[in-house]
Motif scaffolding. Structure first.
Motif, PDB file in Angstrom:
ATOM      1  N   ALA A 131      71.661 -24.103 -38.301  1.00  0.00           N
ATOM      2  CA  ALA A 131      71.395 -25.368 -39.003  1.00  0.00           C
ATOM      3  C   ALA A 131      72.493 -25.627 -40.040  1.00  0.00           C
ATOM      4  O   ALA A 131      72.956 -26.765 -40.203  1.00  0.00           O
ATOM      5  N   ARG A 132      72.947 -24.574 -40.718  1.00  0.00           N
ATOM      6  CA  ARG A 132      74.037 -24.716 -41.708  1.00  0.00           C
ATOM      7  C   ARG A 132      75.346 -25.089 -41.015  1.00  0.00           C
ATOM      8  O   ARG A 132      76.080 -25.967 -41.470  1.00  0.00           O
ATOM      9  N   VAL A 133      75.633 -24.417 -39.902  1.00  0.00           N
ATOM     10  CA  VAL A 133      76.875 -24.711 -39.152  1.00  0.00           C
ATOM     11  C   VAL A 133      76.877 -26.166 -38.682  1.00  0.00           C
ATOM     12  O   VAL A 133      77.900 -26.855 -38.755  1.00  0.00           O
ATOM     13  N   LEU A 134      75.731 -26.638 -38.203  1.00  0.00           N
ATOM     14  CA  LEU A 134      75.624 -28.021 -37.730  1.00  0.00           C
ATOM     15  C   LEU A 134      75.934 -28.988 -38.876  1.00  0.00           C
ATOM     16  O   LEU A 134      76.684 -29.952 -38.711  1.00  0.00           O
ATOM     17  N   ALA A 135      75.353 -28.700 -40.045  1.00  0.00           N
ATOM     18  CA  ALA A 135      75.542 -29.596 -41.194  1.00  0.00           C
ATOM     19  C   ALA A 135      77.002 -29.570 -41.655  1.00  0.00           C
ATOM     20  O   ALA A 135      77.601 -30.619 -41.908  1.00  0.00           O
ATOM     21  N   GLU A 136      77.578 -28.371 -41.740  1.00  0.00           N
ATOM     22  CA  GLU A 136      78.949 -28.243 -42.250  1.00  0.00           C
ATOM     23  C   GLU A 136      79.966 -28.919 -41.327  1.00  0.00           C
ATOM     24  O   GLU A 136      81.000 -29.405 -41.771  1.00  0.00           O
ATOM     25  N   ASN A 137      79.696 -28.913 -40.029  1.00  0.00           N
ATOM     26  CA  ASN A 137      80.674 -29.430 -39.058  1.00  0.00           C
ATOM     27  C   ASN A 137      80.270 -30.768 -38.445  1.00  0.00           C
ATOM     28  O   ASN A 137      80.934 -31.243 -37.529  1.00  0.00           O
ATOM     29  N   HIS A 138      79.168 -31.343 -38.934  1.00  0.00           N
ATOM     30  CA  HIS A 138      78.615 -32.560 -38.327  1.00  0.00           C
ATOM     31  C   HIS A 138      78.521 -32.360 -36.811  1.00  0.00           C
ATOM     32  O   HIS A 138      78.935 -33.213 -36.022  1.00  0.00           O
ATOM     33  N   ALA A 139      78.015 -31.189 -36.437  1.00  0.00           N
ATOM     34  CA  ALA A 139      78.022 -30.780 -35.026  1.00  0.00           C
ATOM     35  C   ALA A 139      76.734 -31.182 -34.310  1.00  0.00           C
ATOM     36  O   ALA A 139      75.679 -31.339 -34.927  1.00  0.00           O
ATOM     37  N   GLN A 140      76.856 -31.318 -32.991  1.00  0.00           N
ATOM     38  CA  GLN A 140      75.685 -31.521 -32.131  1.00  0.00           C
ATOM     39  C   GLN A 140      75.176 -30.155 -31.681  1.00  0.00           C
ATOM     40  O   GLN A 140      75.972 -29.253 -31.435  1.00  0.00           O
ATOM     41  N   LEU A 141      73.846 -30.049 -31.532  1.00  0.00           N
ATOM     42  CA  LEU A 141      73.250 -28.837 -30.980  1.00  0.00           C
ATOM     43  C   LEU A 141      72.851 -29.147 -29.539  1.00  0.00           C
ATOM     44  O   LEU A 141      72.036 -30.033 -29.296  1.00  0.00           O
ATOM     45  N   TRP A 142      73.455 -28.432 -28.601  1.00  0.00           N
ATOM     46  CA  TRP A 142      73.107 -28.597 -27.191  1.00  0.00           C
ATOM     47  C   TRP A 142      72.181 -27.446 -26.801  1.00  0.00           C
ATOM     48  O   TRP A 142      72.634 -26.301 -26.658  1.00  0.00           O
ATOM     49  N   ILE A 143      70.883 -27.775 -26.663  1.00  0.00           N
ATOM     50  CA  ILE A 143      69.883 -26.742 -26.362  1.00  0.00           C
ATOM     51  C   ILE A 143      69.825 -26.564 -24.844  1.00  0.00           C
ATOM     52  O   ILE A 143      69.260 -27.396 -24.130  1.00  0.00           O
ATOM     53  N   ASN A 144      70.406 -25.493 -24.379  1.00  0.00           N
ATOM     54  CA  ASN A 144      70.623 -25.263 -22.948  1.00  0.00           C
ATOM     55  C   ASN A 144      69.393 -25.517 -22.082  1.00  0.00           C
ATOM     56  O   ASN A 144      69.457 -26.250 -21.103  1.00  0.00           O
ATOM     57  N   HIS A 145      68.251 -24.888 -22.425  1.00  0.00           N
ATOM     58  CA  HIS A 145      67.083 -24.975 -21.546  1.00  0.00           C
ATOM     59  C   HIS A 145      66.259 -26.252 -21.758  1.00  0.00           C
ATOM     60  O   HIS A 145      65.301 -26.480 -21.017  1.00  0.00           O
ATOM     61  N   ASP A 146      66.570 -27.043 -22.781  1.00  0.00           N
ATOM     62  CA  ASP A 146      65.810 -28.275 -23.033  1.00  0.00           C
ATOM     63  C   ASP A 146      66.152 -29.297 -21.949  1.00  0.00           C
ATOM     64  O   ASP A 146      67.203 -29.939 -21.975  1.00  0.00           O
ATOM     65  N   LYS A 147      65.234 -29.437 -20.974  1.00  0.00           N
ATOM     66  CA  LYS A 147      65.587 -30.165 -19.751  1.00  0.00           C
ATOM     67  C   LYS A 147      65.918 -31.640 -19.993  1.00  0.00           C
ATOM     68  O   LYS A 147      66.934 -32.128 -19.478  1.00  0.00           O
ATOM     69  N   PRO A 148      65.097 -32.363 -20.780  1.00  0.00           N
ATOM     70  CA  PRO A 148      65.418 -33.796 -20.941  1.00  0.00           C
ATOM     71  C   PRO A 148      66.826 -34.024 -21.509  1.00  0.00           C
ATOM     72  O   PRO A 148      67.592 -34.830 -20.972  1.00  0.00           O
ATOM     73  N   SER A 149      67.175 -33.326 -22.577  1.00  0.00           N
ATOM     74  CA  SER A 149      68.494 -33.569 -23.196  1.00  0.00           C
ATOM     75  C   SER A 149      69.623 -32.942 -22.371  1.00  0.00           C
ATOM     76  O   SER A 149      70.700 -33.530 -22.225  1.00  0.00           O
ATOM     77  N   SER A 150      69.375 -31.764 -21.812  1.00  0.00           N
ATOM     78  CA  SER A 150      70.422 -31.074 -21.047  1.00  0.00           C
ATOM     79  C   SER A 150      70.780 -31.856 -19.783  1.00  0.00           C
ATOM     80  O   SER A 150      71.956 -32.032 -19.454  1.00  0.00           O
ATOM     81  N   ASP A 151      69.744 -32.320 -19.072  1.00  0.00           N
ATOM     82  CA  ASP A 151      69.998 -33.061 -17.832  1.00  0.00           C
ATOM     83  C   ASP A 151      70.662 -34.404 -18.103  1.00  0.00           C
ATOM     84  O   ASP A 151      71.337 -34.955 -17.225  1.00  0.00           O
ATOM     85  N   ALA A 152      70.450 -34.947 -19.305  1.00  0.00           N
ATOM     86  CA  ALA A 152      70.999 -36.272 -19.625  1.00  0.00           C
ATOM     87  C   ALA A 152      72.498 -36.213 -19.926  1.00  0.00           C
ATOM     88  O   ALA A 152      73.154 -37.250 -19.992  1.00  0.00           O
ATOM     89  N   ARG A 153      73.043 -34.998 -20.111  1.00  0.00           N
ATOM     90  CA  ARG A 153      74.477 -34.915 -20.411  1.00  0.00           C
ATOM     91  C   ARG A 153      75.304 -35.212 -19.173  1.00  0.00           C
ATOM     92  O   ARG A 153      74.871 -35.020 -18.045  1.00  0.00           O
ATOM     93  N   ARG A 154      76.516 -35.680 -19.422  1.00  0.00           N
ATOM     94  CA  ARG A 154      77.500 -35.903 -18.376  1.00  0.00           C
ATOM     95  C   ARG A 154      77.731 -34.571 -17.654  1.00  0.00           C
ATOM     96  O   ARG A 154      77.966 -33.561 -18.311  1.00  0.00           O
ATOM     97  N   HIS A 155      77.654 -34.561 -16.340  1.00  0.00           N
ATOM     98  CA  HIS A 155      77.884 -33.313 -15.589  1.00  0.00           C
ATOM     99  C   HIS A 155      79.204 -33.383 -14.827  1.00  0.00           C
ATOM    100  O   HIS A 155      79.697 -34.460 -14.521  1.00  0.00           O
ATOM    101  N   ALA A 156      79.724 -32.203 -14.472  1.00  0.00           N
ATOM    102  CA  ALA A 156      80.941 -32.117 -13.658  1.00  0.00           C
ATOM    103  C   ALA A 156      80.710 -32.935 -12.381  1.00  0.00           C
ATOM    104  O   ALA A 156      79.599 -32.917 -11.851  1.00  0.00           O
ATOM    105  N   PRO A 157      81.696 -33.669 -11.882  1.00  0.00           N
ATOM    106  CA  PRO A 157      83.125 -33.594 -12.262  1.00  0.00           C
ATOM    107  C   PRO A 157      83.505 -34.364 -13.531  1.00  0.00           C
ATOM    108  O   PRO A 157      84.657 -34.303 -13.942  1.00  0.00           O
ATOM    109  N   GLU A 158      82.551 -35.077 -14.130  1.00  0.00           N
ATOM    110  CA  GLU A 158      82.889 -35.706 -15.410  1.00  0.00           C
ATOM    111  C   GLU A 158      82.986 -34.619 -16.474  1.00  0.00           C
ATOM    112  O   GLU A 158      82.520 -33.500 -16.260  1.00  0.00           O
ATOM    113  N   PHE A 159      83.559 -34.947 -17.608  1.00  0.00           N
ATOM    114  CA  PHE A 159      83.726 -33.917 -18.641  1.00  0.00           C
ATOM    115  C   PHE A 159      83.746 -34.555 -20.027  1.00  0.00           C
ATOM    116  O   PHE A 159      83.844 -35.775 -20.164  1.00  0.00           O
TER     117      PHE A 159
END
Ligand SMILES: [Zn+2]
Length: 268
Positions: free
Chosen positions: A238-266
């Motif tokens: 949580a601190r790293v996210l705040a310090e870097n204005h980073a996104q958290l990609w939760i691998n097993h979270d199906k709704p958000s994970s599946d919604a990401r651009r997949h290969a061959p897109e990048f």
């Protein structure tokens, strides 16, 4: 004066030699699972409620170091099991349609092109294909490697070329890919902070947390190795996210994970 001038030149040369960036990140489907009881991952909450899990691998290209693969998914052998394989202890059935090796081949990437394989931890849905990359350097916490070698079924060959690390590590010395020690799920689980020029910072968190509601409520699965460490690791991220204005990609979270651009897109 002359030596100072030389020092400056040498410093400039040294920083030039280290310059580099992560210029591409591909999200690759590495399997999925259904489980009959969500509360195994969220004790006391959502008992008997089924849940689906995504499982992704992340192929990262660094301009100087070449390809780094983050997590390898469930074993490619599952692609030959159309009904999937059930893990009785978790009431979880795993599936895979395409092998990781085939997914990489579709991008024109051979296993020998992958110079580094880093895994969050040694569970089978992350370490399932490490041995498909015998020439790659395996980047893993030393304590996680030691833990892996105590398991009845070794997740990868004990002879695999490795770079065991202890704690956090800036992998390429330029801040583009930083390993973050996040123990708790397993004895020495780790996460990866990636810096992309357009996308910004992203934390690939392995199984630091399994799905969004567990992150929002800081819930720890009953089977985690250490609950207090799991909580501390979530606060660290949580601190790293705040310090870097980073996104958290939760691998097993199906709704958000599946919604990401997949290969061959990048992502860039
Ligand atoms: Zn997992």
């Amino acid at each position: 004066m002359r030596s100072m001038f030389l020092t400056v030149i040498l410093l400039v040369l040294a920083s030039t030699a280290r310059a580099g960036e992560v210029d591409r990140l591909y999200v690759i489907d590495c399997g999925w699972a259904h489980a009959s009881d969500q509360s195994l991952w969220s004790p006391g909450v959502d008992g008997g409620v089924p849940i689906a899990f995504a499982d992704k691998c992340y192929l990262i290209h660094h301009s100087r170091e070449g390809y780094l693969l983050w997590d390898t998914g469930i074993t490619d052998r599952l692609a030959a099991a159309p009904d999937g394989v059930t893990v009785p202890a978790l009431g979880q059935t795993w599936h895979r349609t395409q092998t990781l090796v085939a997914a990489l081949a579709a991008l024109g990437v051979e296993p020998a092109d992958v110079h580094y394989v880093a895994i969050s931890h040694v569970h089978p849905d992350h370490a399932g294909n490490v041995d498909a990359f015998p020439g790659a350097t395996l980047i893993i916490q030393k304590a996680e490697w030691d833990y892996a070698m105590t398991l009845p079924q070794k997740p990868f060959s004990p002879q695999h070329k490795g770079q065991p690390i202890e704690g956090d590590k800036d992998l390429f010395g330029d801040g583009s890919a930083v390993i973050l020690s996040t123990p708790g799920h397993t004895p020495a689980h780790q996460s990866l902070l990636v810096h992309l020029e357009k996308t910004g910072h992203v934390v690939l968190s392995g199984d630091l947390v399994h799905f969004q509601s567990n992150w929002d409520n800081r819930r720890v699965p009953g089977f985690n190795h250490d609950k207090a460490e799991s909580m501390a690791s979530m606060e660290k991220i949580a601190r790293v996210l705040a310090e870097n204005h980073a996104q958290l990609w939760i691998n097993h979270d199906k709704p958000s994970s599946d919604a990401r651009r997949h290969a061959p897109e990048f992502y860039q």
